[in-house]
Design a protein around this motif. Structure first.
Motif, mmCIF file in Angstrom:
data_model
loop_
_atom_site.group_PDB
_atom_site.id
_atom_site.type_symbol
_atom_site.label_atom_id
_atom_site.label_comp_id
_atom_site.label_asym_id
_atom_site.label_seq_id
_atom_site.Cartn_x
_atom_site.Cartn_y
_atom_site.Cartn_z
ATOM 1 N N SER A 122 24.942 4.696 5.701
ATOM 2 C CA SER A 122 23.820 4.965 6.601
ATOM 3 C C SER A 122 23.973 4.107 7.854
ATOM 4 O O SER A 122 24.877 3.281 7.947
ATOM 5 N N LYS A 124 22.347 1.535 8.901
ATOM 6 C CA LYS A 124 22.306 0.081 8.673
ATOM 7 C C LYS A 124 23.655 -0.437 8.165
ATOM 8 O O LYS A 124 24.069 -1.533 8.530
ATOM 9 N N ASP A 125 24.331 0.345 7.325
ATOM 10 C CA ASP A 125 25.650 -0.073 6.826
ATOM 11 C C ASP A 125 26.619 -0.257 8.001
ATOM 12 O O ASP A 125 27.379 -1.214 8.049
ATOM 13 N N THR A 146 27.629 2.515 -0.011
ATOM 14 C CA THR A 146 26.925 2.303 -1.286
ATOM 15 C C THR A 146 27.601 3.260 -2.271
ATOM 16 O O THR A 146 27.803 4.431 -1.966
ATOM 17 N N VAL A 152 21.219 7.599 -5.431
ATOM 18 C CA VAL A 152 20.072 8.380 -5.895
ATOM 19 C C VAL A 152 20.263 9.800 -5.391
ATOM 20 O O VAL A 152 20.498 10.008 -4.200
ATOM 21 N N ASP A 173 16.408 7.082 3.409
ATOM 22 C CA ASP A 173 16.058 8.181 4.316
ATOM 23 C C ASP A 173 16.436 9.548 3.785
ATOM 24 O O ASP A 173 15.896 10.557 4.231
HETATM 25 P P1 ADP Z 1 19.153 3.397 7.418
HETATM 26 O O1 ADP Z 1 20.404 2.586 7.241
HETATM 27 O O2 ADP Z 1 19.271 4.340 8.589
HETATM 28 O O3 ADP Z 1 17.906 2.597 7.388
HETATM 29 P P2 ADP Z 1 18.624 4.200 4.649
HETATM 30 O O4 ADP Z 1 17.309 3.495 4.622
HETATM 31 O O5 ADP Z 1 18.705 5.550 4.024
HETATM 32 O O6 ADP Z 1 19.129 4.404 6.130
HETATM 33 O O7 ADP Z 1 19.729 3.279 3.960
HETATM 34 C C1 ADP Z 1 19.502 1.976 3.533
HETATM 35 C C2 ADP Z 1 20.557 1.565 2.502
HETATM 36 O O8 ADP Z 1 20.459 2.414 1.350
HETATM 37 C C3 ADP Z 1 21.993 1.676 2.983
HETATM 38 O O9 ADP Z 1 22.731 0.572 2.505
HETATM 39 C C4 ADP Z 1 22.527 2.973 2.359
HETATM 40 O O10 ADP Z 1 23.903 2.924 2.045
HETATM 41 C C5 ADP Z 1 21.687 3.084 1.090
HETATM 42 N N1 ADP Z 1 21.392 4.466 0.750
HETATM 43 C C6 ADP Z 1 21.089 5.486 1.582
HETATM 44 N N2 ADP Z 1 20.861 6.633 0.907
HETATM 45 C C7 ADP Z 1 21.033 6.338 -0.407
HETATM 46 C C8 ADP Z 1 20.951 7.088 -1.630
HETATM 47 N N3 ADP Z 1 20.633 8.379 -1.639
HETATM 48 N N4 ADP Z 1 21.207 6.432 -2.793
HETATM 49 C C9 ADP Z 1 21.505 5.121 -2.805
HETATM 50 N N5 ADP Z 1 21.604 4.364 -1.707
HETATM 51 C C10 ADP Z 1 21.366 4.950 -0.508
#
Ligand code: ADP
Length: 216
Positions: A122, A124-125, A146, A152, A173
């Motif tokens: 995502s 943030k990564d 991740t 999930v 998200d």
């Molecule tokens: P952003 O980075 O834009 O805030 P997210 O809140 O979706 O987006 O992601 C936050 C963290 O959760 C990141 O480290 C990402 O790799 C992880 N992540 C995103 N979607 C999933 C998912 N479906 N299952 C597990 N981890 C997730």
């Protein structure tokens, strides 16, 4: 609970004209009062309508909550999902960031050499990585993603409400929409067939709100 077409029509009539007598409802539906009796009984017993002697049928306020629940639970992930953006594990972080912009997405799903889900990256990564000294042209996206089994997921036939619960509880998200396959070793492997994002849910919300306005 599922309502039949006539029961839905009765609810619409009572919402619009209530309190209204059974005879008047029957007139509006062009049926006899006797033909309507079973439907009115179902709607009264299940709490949608209240029958007051000499007044007629009124719509119960708790019924509004029931109706919202019923309406929302009708939607499945498959009804609102969108196309996923998918990249291979070997893709560089730089190319993945470019893809993020070009495809106008917030999350990228990563697949292994068998094309099965292996990770999620995502915004943030990517931001975290670019804060460090990593060579984003050389480093593969698999280093920062991740990984399975921590991802999930959802499926096309899960209700949108259940999937939203996962998004809210996990503070993420989006969810990959997956189809499960069993490989030769008997292990579960997930094929990514779609994605469910907060944007899909916002669209559904707007869609329901405008539909409600049209009716009201
Ligand atoms: P952003 O980075 O834009 O805030 P997210 O809140 O979706 O987006 O992601 C936050 C963290 O959760 C990141 O480290 C990402 O790799 C992880 N992540 C995103 N979607 C999933 C998912 N479906 N299952 C597990 N981890 C997730």
């Amino acid at each position: 609970m599922e309502l039949n077409e006539r029961q839905e029509k009765i609810l619409e009539i009572v919402k619009k004209y209530g309190p209204i007598t059974g005879e008047k409802i029957a007139d509006l539906l062009c049926v006899t009062r006797a033909a309507l009796r079973p439907d009115l009984a179902v709607l009264t017993m299940s709490g949608f309508l209240e029958a007051k002697p000499r007044v007629g049928y009124t719509f119960k306020t708790e019924a509004v909550d029931n109706e919202i629940k019923r309406l929302l639970n009708q939607y499945r992930v498959g009804d609102v999902q969108s196309m996923p953006v998918v990249l291979k594990e070997s893709c560089s972080i730089y190319d993945a960031i470019v893809t993020l912009f070009v495809q106008d997405t917030g999350t990228i799903f990563i697949i292994d050499h068998h094309n099965f889900l292996s990770g999620v990256v995502s915004r943030k990564d990517f931001l975290k990585t670019t804060l460090g000294q990593a060579d984003i042209h050389k480093m593969p996206v698999s280093v920062i993603m991740t990984r399975m089994p921590n991802i999930v997921t959802t499926t096309m036939d899960e209700t949108v409400v259940e999937a939203v619960k996962k998004i809210v509880e996990q503070e993420i998200d989006s969810l990959p929409v997956v189809k499960c396959h069993i490989d030769q070793e008997g292990e579960e492997r997930l094929e990514v067939t779609g994605k469910l994002t907060k944007t899909n849910i916002a669209r559904l919300f707007l869609d329901l709100a405008s539909r409600h306005n049209e009716r009201g």
